[in-house]
Motif scaffolding. Sequence first.
Motif, PDB file in Angstrom:
ATOM      1  N   HIS A 121      33.035  38.318  20.227  1.00 40.92           N
ATOM      2  CA  HIS A 121      33.143  38.235  18.776  1.00 40.92           C
ATOM      3  C   HIS A 121      34.388  37.518  18.295  1.00 40.92           C
ATOM      4  N   THR A 122      35.439  37.464  19.134  1.00 42.98           N
ATOM      5  CA  THR A 122      36.735  37.042  18.604  1.00 42.98           C
ATOM      6  C   THR A 122      37.205  35.662  19.048  1.00 42.98           C
ATOM      7  N   PHE A 123      36.705  35.140  20.170  1.00 45.89           N
ATOM      8  CA  PHE A 123      37.252  33.887  20.686  1.00 45.89           C
ATOM      9  C   PHE A 123      37.088  32.746  19.685  1.00 45.89           C
ATOM     10  N   PHE A 124      35.865  32.482  19.268  1.00 47.83           N
ATOM     11  CA  PHE A 124      35.651  31.363  18.344  1.00 47.83           C
ATOM     12  C   PHE A 124      36.320  31.594  16.992  1.00 47.83           C
ATOM     13  N   PRO A 125      36.177  32.761  16.356  1.00 45.41           N
ATOM     14  CA  PRO A 125      36.852  32.951  15.065  1.00 45.41           C
ATOM     15  C   PRO A 125      38.366  32.738  15.134  1.00 45.41           C
TER      16      PRO A 125
END
Length: 583
Positions: free
Chosen positions: A514-518
């Motif tokens: 959930h967090t890498f791209f954002p």
Amino acid sequence: MKQRSEPGPGYKWVALSNTTLGVLIATMDASIVIISLPAIFRGIGLDPLAPGNIGYLLWMILGYLLVSAVLVVVLGRLGDMFGRVRIYNLGFLIFACASVALSLDPFHAGAGALWLILWRIVQAFGGSMLTANSAAILTDAFPARQRGMALGINQITALAGQFLGLLAGGLLAAVDWRAVFWVSVPISVTGTIWSYLSLRETATGRPGRVDWLGNVTFASGAGILLAAITYGIQPYGDSATGWGNPWVLTGLTGGAVLLLLFCYVETRIAEPMFNLALFKVRAFAAGNLAALLTAIARGGLQFMLIIWLQGIWLPLHGYDFEDTPLWAGIFMLPLTLGFLLAGPLSGYLSDRFGARLFSTLGLALVACSFLGLLALPVDFDYGAFAALLLLNGLGQGMFSSPNTSSIMGSVPPEYRGVASGMRSTFQNSGTALSIGVFFSLMVSGLASSLPSALSHGLQAHGVPAAAAEQAASLPPVSTLFATFLGNNPIEHLLTSQGALDHVSASQRAALTGHTFFPQLVSGPFHHGLTIVFSVAAGMAVISAVASALRGGHRAAHENAGRQRPSAVPEAHDASESSHNTPS
């Protein structure tokens, strides 16, 4: 215009409820596919992010908007000539038939997408007949003292429909992609039957001839121009956008030349479809300029909020990418709430105190809300975000109702159909233009910093340098569309290349989590967001100035404006009749 026998005292409420239903379903269907596009393309077996399929994606969104922008003036003019209720009723029937056809798409892959695009265009034709004549029907049905309230309810319902469509699309796509189109069927069929049974012509049509040359030059010029802007979003060669594409440049030039030819034609014929003399009325010209710029800013806000929520904020807060379209619609509800609260109230008050104060103050609030959004961090506190959305919705509601009432009350009765169509053209064109303007601004902002951030971030998590460079070299518009569609762009890019097979399980989990791209995109995205919201705030300020300069007008008379069509109408603004001096 010679009036027919007056309808009963309750007819105006029948007209209000039916036309409000009509514009609600028309505007909801303009946005309902935006959220549900992932489910629709999965349903017909088509990858919307494959390079050759981006055109299907764009035309699914923009085909409806383009038709709505081009045809509303023509259909408003036909309503003036042959009866507003007649054209409106026919629009409901066409819209219902197209809704049925959309829900029964028999094809797959590219053929299935073309079926949907073509029937969406037909549906937009019917929707344009509804929106082009609804304001004129209400202006005929309601007395001047209640006109702002009625038009306010109708206009705010139309604007709220754009955002309710996002929520409905997310809910229905979770059930079945065809349900996105099924929902329009019972509503449009019921509305069609009801309109044919209950609506009456309260004013006779004004005999005239169809301005074929004006119709052709306007439709082709506006269509080519908007289509060129659409393709300007897509990459061309080594450029992140297509503004250097010779075909795009030719389309922009050709469309502008045809629109100039259209303006020349309209000043040379006796019965023009687009009465340019109406722009000599200050309230009409200023109101439409403000409506155009506000529609561009509003469209940019809508698309940027979807990307912001779906691509960054919701995943950072633990939401799966597949669920973000639905939750983005839910978290944007304060915007719709602001519309619904301020629209009818400001319309009612503008009937008593005038349109200029409320519309100008509303636009000032809109500009302040854009500046507030500009100051928020990418990972914002939702309370502050919701308050700014509510402020924006309140401001747009305060502006839209009085502005519509001022525009419609400033023209003689026999020009209300074409005036309503012209007003809708500016509003719908603004929405279509916003996609080209703000997507280009955002892509330009991302192109300067996203590739290097993406390449370094991928390599830091074990992705081979060649695969990381290949992923980073893809046009930013693909990444932008991925977030817009609720897809995890990193998973989409690396799975197609087979790069995930070369990393460890923990690295794979981190890359597709959930967090890498954002976190990776938050810096470049905020840079693009700064550009977008700064431009939107500037447009809101210019709109406020135009609104403040609309002037005051004398009391409207129902028998006003018996001039020849080519003459300048003696315009009046009923909404400011009791307290403003003549302009």
